[in-house]
Scaffold this motif. Structure first.
Motif, PDB file in Angstrom:
ATOM      1  N   LEU A 125      -0.066  -0.652  -1.677  1.00  0.00           N
ATOM      2  CA  LEU A 125      -1.144  -0.074  -2.307  1.00  0.00           C
ATOM      3  C   LEU A 125      -2.369  -0.682  -1.070  1.00  0.00           C
ATOM      4  O   LEU A 125      -3.316   0.172  -1.305  1.00  0.00           O
ATOM      5  CB  LEU A 125      -1.120  -0.620  -3.502  1.00  0.00           C
ATOM      6  CG  LEU A 125      -2.263  -1.142  -4.726  1.00  0.00           C
ATOM      7  CD1 LEU A 125      -2.670   0.900  -4.792  1.00  0.00           C
ATOM      8  CD2 LEU A 125      -1.862  -1.530  -5.827  1.00  0.00           C
ATOM      9  N   MET A 126      -1.841  -2.338  -1.178  1.00  0.00           N
ATOM     10  CA  MET A 126      -3.420  -2.824  -0.657  1.00  0.00           C
ATOM     11  C   MET A 126      -3.940  -2.363   0.829  1.00  0.00           C
ATOM     12  O   MET A 126      -4.738  -1.886   1.481  1.00  0.00           O
ATOM     13  CB  MET A 126      -3.145  -4.205  -0.402  1.00  0.00           C
ATOM     14  CG  MET A 126      -2.644  -4.995  -1.721  1.00  0.00           C
ATOM     15  SD  MET A 126      -4.479  -5.111  -2.419  1.00  0.00           S
ATOM     16  CE  MET A 126      -5.627  -6.331  -2.063  1.00  0.00           C
ATOM     17  N   GLU A 127      -2.970  -1.328   1.443  1.00  0.00           N
ATOM     18  CA  GLU A 127      -3.002  -0.701   3.124  1.00  0.00           C
ATOM     19  C   GLU A 127      -3.926   0.147   2.714  1.00  0.00           C
ATOM     20  O   GLU A 127      -5.100   0.623   3.473  1.00  0.00           O
ATOM     21  CB  GLU A 127      -1.767  -0.644   3.610  1.00  0.00           C
ATOM     22  CG  GLU A 127      -2.198   0.527   5.231  1.00  0.00           C
ATOM     23  CD  GLU A 127      -2.765  -0.415   5.790  1.00  0.00           C
ATOM     24  OE1 GLU A 127      -3.517  -0.180   6.811  1.00  0.00           O
ATOM     25  OE2 GLU A 127      -2.975  -1.334   6.258  1.00  0.00           O
ATOM     26  N   ALA A 128      -3.228   1.241   1.468  1.00  0.00           N
ATOM     27  CA  ALA A 128      -4.059   2.433   0.965  1.00  0.00           C
ATOM     28  C   ALA A 128      -5.512   1.889   0.667  1.00  0.00           C
ATOM     29  O   ALA A 128      -6.330   2.978   1.094  1.00  0.00           O
ATOM     30  CB  ALA A 128      -3.533   2.557  -0.195  1.00  0.00           C
TER      31      ALA A 128
ATOM     32  N   THR B 211      -7.524   1.397   4.072  1.00  0.00           N
ATOM     33  CA  THR B 211      -7.847   2.270   4.514  1.00  0.00           C
ATOM     34  C   THR B 211      -9.104   3.764   4.523  1.00  0.00           C
ATOM     35  O   THR B 211      -8.803   4.382   4.655  1.00  0.00           O
ATOM     36  CB  THR B 211      -6.128   2.976   5.720  1.00  0.00           C
ATOM     37  OG1 THR B 211      -5.661   3.685   4.026  1.00  0.00           O
ATOM     38  CG2 THR B 211      -5.648   1.911   5.841  1.00  0.00           C
ATOM     39  N   GLY B 212      -8.837   3.215   2.417  1.00  0.00           N
ATOM     40  CA  GLY B 212      -9.430   4.714   2.020  1.00  0.00           C
ATOM     41  C   GLY B 212      -8.606   5.837   1.501  1.00  0.00           C
ATOM     42  O   GLY B 212      -8.807   6.696   1.070  1.00  0.00           O
TER      43      GLY B 212
ATOM     44  N   VAL C  26     -12.651  -3.564  -2.421  1.00  0.00           N
ATOM     45  CA  VAL C  26     -12.935  -2.262  -3.063  1.00  0.00           C
ATOM     46  C   VAL C  26     -13.121  -0.770  -3.474  1.00  0.00           C
ATOM     47  O   VAL C  26     -12.900  -0.351  -2.790  1.00  0.00           O
ATOM     48  CB  VAL C  26     -14.565  -1.810  -2.930  1.00  0.00           C
ATOM     49  CG1 VAL C  26     -15.694  -0.765  -3.872  1.00  0.00           C
ATOM     50  CG2 VAL C  26     -15.457  -3.680  -3.009  1.00  0.00           C
ATOM     51  N   ILE C  27     -12.876   0.511  -4.804  1.00  0.00           N
ATOM     52  CA  ILE C  27     -12.257   0.968  -4.517  1.00  0.00           C
ATOM     53  C   ILE C  27     -13.796   2.166  -4.885  1.00  0.00           C
ATOM     54  O   ILE C  27     -14.108   1.443  -6.309  1.00  0.00           O
ATOM     55  CB  ILE C  27     -11.059   1.621  -5.567  1.00  0.00           C
ATOM     56  CG1 ILE C  27      -9.588   0.472  -5.201  1.00  0.00           C
ATOM     57  CG2 ILE C  27     -10.664   2.736  -5.888  1.00  0.00           C
ATOM     58  CD1 ILE C  27      -8.551   0.751  -6.307  1.00  0.00           C
ATOM     59  N   ASN C  28     -13.311   3.553  -4.356  1.00  0.00           N
ATOM     60  CA  ASN C  28     -14.263   4.573  -4.497  1.00  0.00           C
ATOM     61  C   ASN C  28     -15.635   4.627  -4.033  1.00  0.00           C
ATOM     62  O   ASN C  28     -16.992   4.533  -5.696  1.00  0.00           O
ATOM     63  CB  ASN C  28     -13.715   5.460  -5.542  1.00  0.00           C
ATOM     64  CG  ASN C  28     -15.014   6.889  -6.160  1.00  0.00           C
ATOM     65  OD1 ASN C  28     -14.665   7.127  -4.042  1.00  0.00           O
ATOM     66  ND2 ASN C  28     -15.167   6.718  -6.879  1.00  0.00           N
TER      67      ASN C  28
END
Length: 355
Positions: A284-287, A290-291, A319-321
């Protein structure tokens, strides 16, 4: 089920629909039914004026926590009709919770009838302002007085109602999530799949820690290895990784959410790839780095959807999106609430319109 109705002699003033908050006001009446082993089970179903309970100091729930609850909502559709959203699923989930805690349970039919009848009596309390509804809280507890560890021989099942607005004051806006790596919420063979008060009491320490660091909610890892993502304190959670929606499976440690199931059904109907699988927190954190993690959102009856704008894990913030509500998250919220409030057609047969 025969339900006796005793009307309140004095009615409460209705609160301002534009400032309801969540769980602050309670309606004029409540439903109550008793279960006693020596009386053959359930008896004396009644709707009575809302009032404090009188219980013995030795009441077993206070000492051994035999207690379960549910949460669902009633809505006023554009035609003025009152409708419930999948109440039979709440009935079945409460049955499973009660079985695990060695408690009796109402049949699905009686559960839905009790909810429906109380809502009909209190329908004037259903707010009509945008994004408001009538929250329904069925709960049950061991009412036998006694100090000794064994399943009780008497119980009370009660339903109370509260008109509500958004669960979070900020509404449908991204929240910051703390991934907990010290405390655990549930283990295989435990009560993680139930809605019992002990699960929530045990989560408060981590919630307090998260809030001290500026985070709104806790994301729990599995209790055995602290390796796999499971659920948020008051919600299930989903992640859009590339073009696939990933969420934890319900295998005994994750609550089988009604909103969760509804969203997965909608996503599959739209043709999305959906995976109910163990998701390592490292993946999850790798995703997120990397975006590949495009969006994340929590799901639950109270909040419906809570977009996730940031994850924190072991000193790393992602941060997401751009800390914005994503298009899929918004579409899911608009679709599900559209069905719940009767603004969109119910192609899945989820709505029960009350007569």
């Amino acid at each position: 089920m025969e339900i006796r109705i005793e009307r309140a002699k004095t009615l409460k003033p209705k609160p301002d629909q534009n400032h309801l908050g969540f769980g602050k006001y309670y309606t004029d009446h409540m439903f109550e039914i008793d279960w006693d082993k020596d009386q053959g089970g359930w008896h004396d179903a009644r709707i009575i004026p809302y009032a404090p309970l009188q219980i013995d100091p030795a009441t077993m729930v206070l000492h051994y926590a035999q207690e379960t609850f549910e949460g669902l909502k009633a809505y006023r559709n554009p035609q003025g009709e009152v409708q419930l959203f999948r109440p039979e699923m709440n009935a079945r989930r409460m049955q499973n919770s009660n079985k695990r805690l060695c408690m009796p349970y109402l049949s699905e039919e009686d559960f839905v009838e009790a909810v429906s009848k109380l809502v009909e009596v209190e329908q004037d309390w259903i707010p009509t302002a945008p994004e408001t509804s009538l929250y329904i809280r069925p709960f049950m507890f061991a009412s036998e007085p006694g100090v000794g560890v064994h399943p009780a021989v008497s119980y009370k099942f009660i339903i109370i109602l509260t008109p509500v607005g958004n669960y979070y004051p900020e509404g449908v806006a991204p929240v910051k999530i703390w991934i907990e790596d010290e405390y655990v919420r549930a283990v295989k063979g435990g009560t993680g799949f139930t809605k019992c008060g002990g699960n929530y009491a045990g989560s408060l320490k981590a919630q307090e820690k998260a809030e001290e660091h500026g985070y709104t909610q806790v994301l729990w890892l599995d209790g055995n290895e602290k390796k796999y993502v499971e659920e948020v304190g008051s919600m299930n959670i989903m992640f859009l990784i590339n073009d696939t929606v990933v969420t934890a499976p319900t295998e005994g440690t994750v609550l089988p959410g009604v909103t969760r199931d509804s969203m997965l059904t909608i996503l599959r109907d739209w043709g999305y790839n959906v995976e109910e699988r163990k998701l390592p927190v490292t993946e999850l954190m790798e995703a997120a780095r990397t975006g590949a993690l495009k969006e994340a959102w929590g799901t639950g009856t109270a909040a419906v959807i809570s977009p996730v704008g940031e994850l924190y894990f072991k000193g790393e913030e992602c941060v997401i999106n751009d800390f914005k509500t994503g298009p899929l998250t918004q579409k899911l919220y608009d679709t599900l609430t559209g069905i719940q409030w009767g603004r969109l057609p119910d192609k899945f047969g989820w709505i029960k319109v009350l007569k």
